[in-house]
Design an enzyme around this catalytic site. Structure first.
Site, PDB file in Angstrom:
ATOM      1  N   SER A 254       0.778  -1.324   0.102  1.00  0.00           N
ATOM      2  CA  SER A 254      -0.007  -0.012   0.098  1.00  0.00           C
ATOM      3  C   SER A 254       0.865   1.212   0.204  1.00  0.00           C
ATOM      4  O   SER A 254       2.109   1.240   0.523  1.00  0.00           O
ATOM      5  CB  SER A 254      -0.814  -0.077   1.249  1.00  0.00           C
ATOM      6  N   SER A 255       0.503   2.368  -0.644  1.00  0.00           N
ATOM      7  CA  SER A 255       1.350   3.626  -0.570  1.00  0.00           C
ATOM      8  C   SER A 255       1.232   4.169   0.838  1.00  0.00           C
ATOM      9  O   SER A 255       2.301   5.090   1.130  1.00  0.00           O
ATOM     10  CB  SER A 255       0.498   4.584  -1.308  1.00  0.00           C
ATOM     11  N   CYS A 256       0.598   3.580   1.848  1.00  0.00           N
ATOM     12  CA  CYS A 256       0.839   4.113   3.272  1.00  0.00           C
ATOM     13  C   CYS A 256       2.143   3.593   3.950  1.00  0.00           C
ATOM     14  O   CYS A 256       2.230   3.996   4.997  1.00  0.00           O
ATOM     15  CB  CYS A 256      -0.472   4.111   3.937  1.00  0.00           C
TER      16      CYS A 256
ATOM     17  N   TYR B 139      -1.462  -0.674  10.113  1.00  0.00           N
ATOM     18  CA  TYR B 139      -1.567  -1.369   8.788  1.00  0.00           C
ATOM     19  C   TYR B 139      -0.202  -1.085   7.875  1.00  0.00           C
ATOM     20  O   TYR B 139       0.360  -2.296   7.248  1.00  0.00           O
ATOM     21  CB  TYR B 139      -2.729  -0.756   7.814  1.00  0.00           C
TER      22      TYR B 139
ATOM     23  N   LYS C  18       2.314  -4.322   6.554  1.00  0.00           N
ATOM     24  CA  LYS C  18       2.643  -4.327   5.045  1.00  0.00           C
ATOM     25  C   LYS C  18       4.078  -4.172   4.699  1.00  0.00           C
ATOM     26  O   LYS C  18       4.479  -4.915   3.881  1.00  0.00           O
ATOM     27  CB  LYS C  18       1.743  -3.303   4.266  1.00  0.00           C
TER      28      LYS C  18
ATOM     29  N   PRO D 217      -0.115  -0.294  -4.516  1.00  0.00           N
ATOM     30  CA  PRO D 217      -0.931   0.561  -5.117  1.00  0.00           C
ATOM     31  C   PRO D 217      -1.259   1.704  -4.558  1.00  0.00           C
ATOM     32  O   PRO D 217      -1.121   1.818  -3.261  1.00  0.00           O
ATOM     33  CB  PRO D 217      -2.158  -0.477  -5.187  1.00  0.00           C
TER      34      PRO D 217
ATOM     35  N   HIS E 169     -13.121   3.411   2.507  1.00  0.00           N
ATOM     36  CA  HIS E 169     -12.114   4.263   1.972  1.00  0.00           C
ATOM     37  C   HIS E 169     -12.978   5.308   1.474  1.00  0.00           C
ATOM     38  O   HIS E 169     -14.456   5.513   1.284  1.00  0.00           O
ATOM     39  CB  HIS E 169     -11.341   3.812   0.921  1.00  0.00           C
TER      40      HIS E 169
ATOM     41  N   ARG F  43     -22.715   8.185   0.437  1.00  0.00           N
ATOM     42  CA  ARG F  43     -23.300   9.314   1.294  1.00  0.00           C
ATOM     43  C   ARG F  43     -24.084  10.157   0.345  1.00  0.00           C
ATOM     44  O   ARG F  43     -25.058  10.825   0.378  1.00  0.00           O
ATOM     45  CB  ARG F  43     -22.155  10.124   1.949  1.00  0.00           C
TER      46      ARG F  43
HETATM   47  P1  GDP Z   1      -6.160   7.429   3.473  1.00  0.00           P
HETATM   48  O1  GDP Z   1      -5.874   7.789   1.934  1.00  0.00           O
HETATM   49  O2  GDP Z   1      -5.339   6.179   3.820  1.00  0.00           O
HETATM   50  O3  GDP Z   1      -6.029   8.466   4.419  1.00  0.00           O
HETATM   51  O4  GDP Z   1      -7.470   6.847   3.444  1.00  0.00           O
HETATM   52  P2  GDP Z   1      -9.127   7.205   3.145  1.00  0.00           P
HETATM   53  O5  GDP Z   1      -9.278   6.834   2.055  1.00  0.00           O
HETATM   54  O6  GDP Z   1      -9.910   6.626   4.245  1.00  0.00           O
HETATM   55  O7  GDP Z   1      -9.205   8.938   3.382  1.00  0.00           O
HETATM   56  C1  GDP Z   1      -8.610   9.686   2.295  1.00  0.00           C
HETATM   57  C2  GDP Z   1      -8.950  11.043   2.751  1.00  0.00           C
HETATM   58  O8  GDP Z   1     -10.370  11.407   2.363  1.00  0.00           O
HETATM   59  C3  GDP Z   1      -8.747  11.577   4.250  1.00  0.00           C
HETATM   60  O9  GDP Z   1      -8.250  12.905   4.099  1.00  0.00           O
HETATM   61  C4  GDP Z   1     -10.404  11.921   4.790  1.00  0.00           C
HETATM   62  O10 GDP Z   1     -10.328  12.678   5.866  1.00  0.00           O
HETATM   63  C5  GDP Z   1     -10.944  12.114   3.444  1.00  0.00           C
HETATM   64  N1  GDP Z   1     -12.262  11.710   3.758  1.00  0.00           N
HETATM   65  C6  GDP Z   1     -13.399  12.662   3.417  1.00  0.00           C
HETATM   66  N2  GDP Z   1     -14.613  11.991   3.799  1.00  0.00           N
HETATM   67  C7  GDP Z   1     -14.394  10.703   4.248  1.00  0.00           C
HETATM   68  C8  GDP Z   1     -15.264   9.846   4.093  1.00  0.00           C
HETATM   69  O11 GDP Z   1     -16.504  10.036   4.360  1.00  0.00           O
HETATM   70  N3  GDP Z   1     -14.545   8.468   4.597  1.00  0.00           N
HETATM   71  C9  GDP Z   1     -13.160   8.409   4.494  1.00  0.00           C
HETATM   72  N4  GDP Z   1     -12.669   7.126   4.820  1.00  0.00           N
HETATM   73  N5  GDP Z   1     -12.259   9.508   4.158  1.00  0.00           N
HETATM   74  C10 GDP Z   1     -13.018  10.682   4.198  1.00  0.00           C
END
Ligand code: GDP
Length: 324
Positions: free
Chosen positions: A114-116, A143, A147, A170, A186, A194
């Site tokens: 993962s890129s994290c 996580y 990884k 990825p 995600h 939503r």
């Molecule tokens: P990340 O890329 O590992 O941080 O994982 P995410 O896909 O969960 O979140 C990406 C970004 O989207 C973060 O900056 C969150 O604050 C933002 N975000 C905005 N709305 C949402 C939401 O409803 N769910 C999630 N998971 N992230 C959100």
């Protein structure tokens, strides 16, 4: 083997661990157009976190290739709230699948990272060489540590035994088969659901987590599955390899794009009580581009196809919930 030479999948037995997940199912779809036999194991049939049954299953089914796509995954909130699950389940899966693959003499193994795994303040775009150059983003370090351990296991098996195990990183993925859980998903799946529910309810506004300023890169999961098959054929190295799209945008712009795709016309309200996560996460994908792979789905068309898939699968059930 980087580019020129080729591992031939023809006639091979390919085990996709985690075939019900978003990535695993996309890899299974992509492998259907290769002349190989795809093996999968149902969760009721095999618990991949348990090494003995995994070893017995691999001994009985004798794959030549393993795609390790089984993982405990989730968005920023799930990562933050379930550190034990994200750390321990993923370590258990790696120990079990990678060790058993070695034991039965699997020829090629592709491990999904993962890129994290890259540091929170890594140099952008993030090249593979940024690994372990600084502290991780705290919201997903459990996580990420798991990884990184999986990637290191692949390197260790290559170094000690010459096993041809590779690791693929990825960027943020979206697409068919995603998890639409309101809290654990995600950002792409969370916002599709939503906005869809808000559209049906004629809600005047929708909340988007964080400030909207973080930058993220998004790749369609079917493009990613194509990259995995490409790398199985053309990449062999102890160094991990990044797979990104180059499609980078702020969360605010991403949210606007998703709202357009879904057809939601209300207001977006940023909920700053929710975490932003890492400020920027753009992969440097020049290595995979140099050996000849590129994505072919635009963000707009990929999101539209994802929304359609959402409507066909979970959408009806969600409609019912919103209307009741
Ligand atoms: P990340 O890329 O590992 O941080 O994982 P995410 O896909 O969960 O979140 C990406 C970004 O989207 C973060 O900056 C969150 O604050 C933002 N975000 C905005 N709305 C949402 C939401 O409803 N769910 C999630 N998971 N992230 C959100």
């Amino acid at each position: 083997m980087t580019g020129a030479s080729t591992y031939d999948l023809t006639g091979k037995r390919v085990f996709v661990a985690g075939h019900r997940g978003m990535v695993g199912s996309a890899v299974v779809r992509r492998l259907a157009s290769e002349n190989c036999t795809v093996l999968t194991a149902d969760r009721r049939e095999l618990d991949l976190t348990k090494e003995e049954p995994t070893l017995r299953w691999l001994e009985a089914n004798r794959p030549d290739v393993v795609v390790h796509a089984a993982a405990k995954v989730g968005g920023i909130a799930a990562n933050n709230n379930f550190p034990v699950d994200f750390l321990c389940d993923n370590l258990a899966l790696e120990l079990s699948v990678i060790r058993a693959s070695h034991a039965v003499g699997v020829r090629r193994l592709l491990f999904l990272g993962s890129s994290c795994i890259y540091p929170k303040h890594a140099k952008q775009p993030m090249a593979e060489s940024e690994l372990l150059t600084g502290p991780l983003e705290p919201t997903n370090e459990w996580y990420a540590i798991a990884k990184i351990a999986g990637l290191k296991m692949c390197q260790a098996y290559r170094r000690q035994f010459g096993d041809d195990f590779i690791s693929v990183m990825p960027t943020n993925l979206y697409g068919r088969g995603d998890n639409y859980h309101p809290d654990h998903s995600h950002v792409p799946a969370a916002l599709i659901r939503r906005f869809h529910e808000a559209k049906l309810a004629n809600a005047p506004s929708v909340s988007v987590w964080g400030t909207g300023t973080p930058l993220r890169e998004f790749l369609n999961v079917d493009d990613f599955a194509d990259a995995c098959v490409f790398l199985l054929k053309h990449y062999s190295s102890d160094l991990p390899i990044n797979v990104g799209s180059g499609d980078e945008l702020s969360i605010a712009d991403f949210a606007t794009t998703v709202a357009d795709v879904v057809g939601y016309r209300g207001k977006l309200v940023f909920d700053t009580s929710k975490p932003d996560g890492t400020p920027r996460k753009l992969l440097d994908s020049s290595k995979i581009r140099a050996i000849g792979w590129r994505p072919n789905t635009t963000l707009g068309s990929g999101l539209a196809a994802t929304y359609n898939d959402f409507l066909q699968s979970g959408g009806r059930r969600l409609d019912a919930i919103v209307r009741s």
